[in-house]
Design an enzyme around this catalytic site. Structure first.
Site, PDB file in Angstrom:
ATOM      1  N   CYS A  70      -9.176  -5.558   2.492  1.00 48.91           N
ATOM      2  CA  CYS A  70      -8.609  -4.273   2.913  1.00 48.91           C
ATOM      3  C   CYS A  70      -9.687  -3.237   3.177  1.00 48.91           C
ATOM      4  O   CYS A  70      -9.493  -2.051   2.972  1.00 48.91           O
ATOM      5  CB  CYS A  70      -7.653  -3.746   1.838  1.00 48.91           C
ATOM      6  SG  CYS A  70      -6.277  -4.839   1.484  1.00 48.91           S
TER       7      CYS A  70
ATOM      8  N   SER B 246       4.921  -7.578  -1.895  1.00 50.51           N
ATOM      9  CA  SER B 246       4.576  -7.533  -0.475  1.00 50.51           C
ATOM     10  C   SER B 246       5.005  -8.806   0.214  1.00 50.51           C
ATOM     11  O   SER B 246       4.791  -9.908  -0.311  1.00 50.51           O
ATOM     12  CB  SER B 246       3.061  -7.333  -0.324  1.00 50.51           C
ATOM     13  OG  SER B 246       2.673  -7.339   1.034  1.00 50.51           O
ATOM     14  N   ALA B 247       5.580  -8.686   1.410  1.00 46.23           N
ATOM     15  CA  ALA B 247       6.117  -9.852   2.118  1.00 46.23           C
ATOM     16  C   ALA B 247       5.044 -10.845   2.506  1.00 46.23           C
ATOM     17  O   ALA B 247       5.216 -12.055   2.339  1.00 46.23           O
ATOM     18  CB  ALA B 247       6.877  -9.384   3.371  1.00 46.23           C
TER      19      ALA B 247
ATOM     20  N   THR C  74       0.831  -1.206   0.000  1.00 43.98           N
ATOM     21  CA  THR C  74       0.000   0.000   0.000  1.00 43.98           C
ATOM     22  C   THR C  74       0.862   1.251   0.000  1.00 43.98           C
ATOM     23  O   THR C  74       0.624   2.187  -0.774  1.00 43.98           O
ATOM     24  CB  THR C  74      -0.952  -0.007   1.209  1.00 43.98           C
ATOM     25  OG1 THR C  74      -1.883  -1.080   1.057  1.00 43.98           O
ATOM     26  CG2 THR C  74      -1.726   1.300   1.309  1.00 43.98           C
TER      27      THR C  74
END
Length: 377
Positions: A321, A196-197, A74
Site C-alpha cells: 500500500c 475486505s473483499a 482503508t
C-alpha cells in the site's frame, strides 16, 4: 498480459477473484435499477445487496444488521479512527490505514508495544488505558486479528477483555482473518471489526465495517440514507455482490487452513535448507498458516523481490500500500528487530490456488536469487 507460468504468492496483498464472485458480479451488472428505488427494478437490486450482507455476516459470525458496506478496509479503518476519540491505544505493528488516521485524529495516542515475537504486550497499557477511560473522554483500543506482514495472530480476545474491564471501546482490523483462522464477531465481543473483499476472493473496491448492534458511530458519508444512514451514496452493487459471493464460497470451504500449513512448512524447510542464515520472522509464534516472513541478512528486500519477479515469482516486502515503494518494514521495526532483518525481509503469502508446484517454483527461484549476486542497499 502476464505469462501463465508465473507463480503468485502475494495473497495477503490481494487474492485472485474466485469464480463465484465473478459470476455474481456479471449477474449484478445486468440488473437494472437503483437499490434505493421502491419500484420492482430497485427492489431487485436491493435484494442483491441484502443477500451479500447476509453472506458476509454469516462468514464472520455477525448479524446482517451489523454489516455496513464500504469501499474497502482503508475507508472502514479511517472511519473508526475519525469517530471523535479522546484517546486511542494502538501498536506500531498495525496497518498504515489504522496508524495514519489514528495519529491524525487529534486523539492522545497510547503506544501498545510489541515484542520480537510479533505479539503486543497488553500489560504495558492497562494502567494508562484505564486512566484514559476513567475520565469523561472516549477511549479506543485498536488491534489487528493477525499481522499482514508476519502472520502473527494477536491476542484479540485478551485485548477485548482488557478494554471491557477499563471501559474502552475496541476496534479489530480482521482483514487477514477470514479463511485463515476461525472468526466469530458475536463471541469475540469487539465493537468494530473490518474485513475486505479482495483479501478473500472478492473484488477490489469493497469492504465492510461491522458495528456491533447498539454501538453508536457517526455517519461517515452524508447526503443519503444508504447503509443504515451511516454511509450515503449509491452502493457499488456489482462489487458488493462479488464480495458476498466470495464470502459464501469461503464459508463452504474446508481444509484450506491445514493445506496452507503443510505448504508453508515445505516452503520454510526448503528455504532453511538452502540458506541456513535465513530468518523466519516469528517462526515460533502462532501465525496464520498462509504467511511466511523471510529475512536474509545482508540482502536487500527490494532486490530479492525484483529478482524473484524476474524469475516469475510474485512476493512482496511489507504491505502493498505504498505506491510500489519497498523500504524497511515499520512492522518489523516496531517489533524491535535489528536493521539487518527489517531491511531484508520479504513476505510470502499463500492462497487457495497455491499448490505444491508453486512451492517448488519458489524454491527453485530462491536458490538462484539468494546467492552472492544479491547485494544489500
Amino acid at each position: 498480459m502476464m505469462s501463465k507460468t508465473r507463480t503468485y504468492l502475494d495473497n495477503n496483498a490481494s487474492t485472485p477473484l474466485c469464480p463465484e464472485a465473478r459470476a455474481a458480479m456479471v449477474e449484478a451488472m445486468d440488473v437494472m435499477g437503483n437499490p434505493s428505488s421502491v419500484h420492482a427494478e430497485g427492489r431487485a437490486v436491493r435484494a442483491l445487496i441484502e443477500r451479500a450482507r447476509e453472506q458476509v455476516a454469516n462468514l464472520i459470525g455477525a448479524r446482517a444488521s451489523e454489516v455496513v458496506f464500504t469501499s474497502g478496509a482503508t475507508e472502514a479503518n479511517n472511519t473508526v479512527m475519525a469517530a471523535g476519540w479522546d484517546t486511542i491505544c494502538v501498536s506500531g505493528i498495525e496497518h498504515d490505514s489504522v496508524l495514519a488516521p489514528a495519529r491524525a485524529s487529534g486523539a492522545a495516542i497510547i503506544d501498545l508495544p510489541a515484542s520480537t515475537d510479533g505479539r503486543v504486550d497488553l500489560s504495558a497499557v492497562m494502567q494508562p488505558l484505564s486512566e484514559a477511560a476513567a475520565g469523561e473522554g472516549k477511549a479506543l483500543l485498536s488491534l489487528m486479528i493477525a499481522n499482514n506482514e508476519t502472520g502473527v495472530v494477536e491476542p484479540a480476545a485478551d485485548a477485548i477483555a482488557l478494554a471491557r474491564e477499563v471501559g474502552a471501546a475496541v476496534h479489530v482490523d480482521a482483514v487477514q482473518g477470514p479463511g485463515r483462522l476461525p472468526l466469530d464477531f458475536a463471541s469475540l465481543g469487539a465493537d468494530f471489526l473490518v474485513v475486505s473483499a479482495h483479501k478473500l476472493g472478492g473484488p477490489r473496491g469493497a469492504g465492510a465495517l461491522v458495528i456491533r448492534d447498539g454501538v453508536s458511530l457517526p455517519a461517515f458519508v452524508r447526503g443519503g440514507g444508504q447503509e443504515r444512514r451511516r454511509r450515503g451514496g449509491t452502493e457499488s452493487v456489482a462489487a458488493i455482490a462479488g464480495f458476498g459471493a466470495a464470502a459464501g464460497a469461503l464459508a463452504r470451504e474446508t481444509g484450506a487452513i491445514e493445506r496452507a500449513a503443510a505448504l508453508r512448512a515445505e516452503l520454510e524447510a526448503g528455504v532453511k535448507r538452502m540458506t541456513p542464515e535465513a530468518v523466519i520472522v516469528a517462526q515460533d509464534s502462532a501465525r496464520i498458516t498462509n504467511t511466511s516472513c523471510i529475512a536474509l541478512p545482508g540482502k536487500a528486500a527490494e532486490t530479492l523481490v525484483i529478482r524473484l519477479d524476474l524469475e516469475g515469482i510474485a512476493v512482496s516486502a511489507g504491505a502493498a500500500c505504498s505506491s510500489g515503494k519497498v523500504g524497511s518494514s515499520h512492522v518489523l521495526e516496531a517489533m524491535g528487530l535489528p536493521p539487518e532483518i527489517t531491511r531484508s525481509a520479504i513476505r510470502v503469502s499463500l492462497g487457495p490456488q497455491t499448490r505444491e508446484a508453486d512451492i517448488a517454483a519458489f524454491l527453485a527461484a530462491w536458490q538462484k536469487v539468494a546467492g552472492p549476486a544479491v547485494i544489500a542497499a
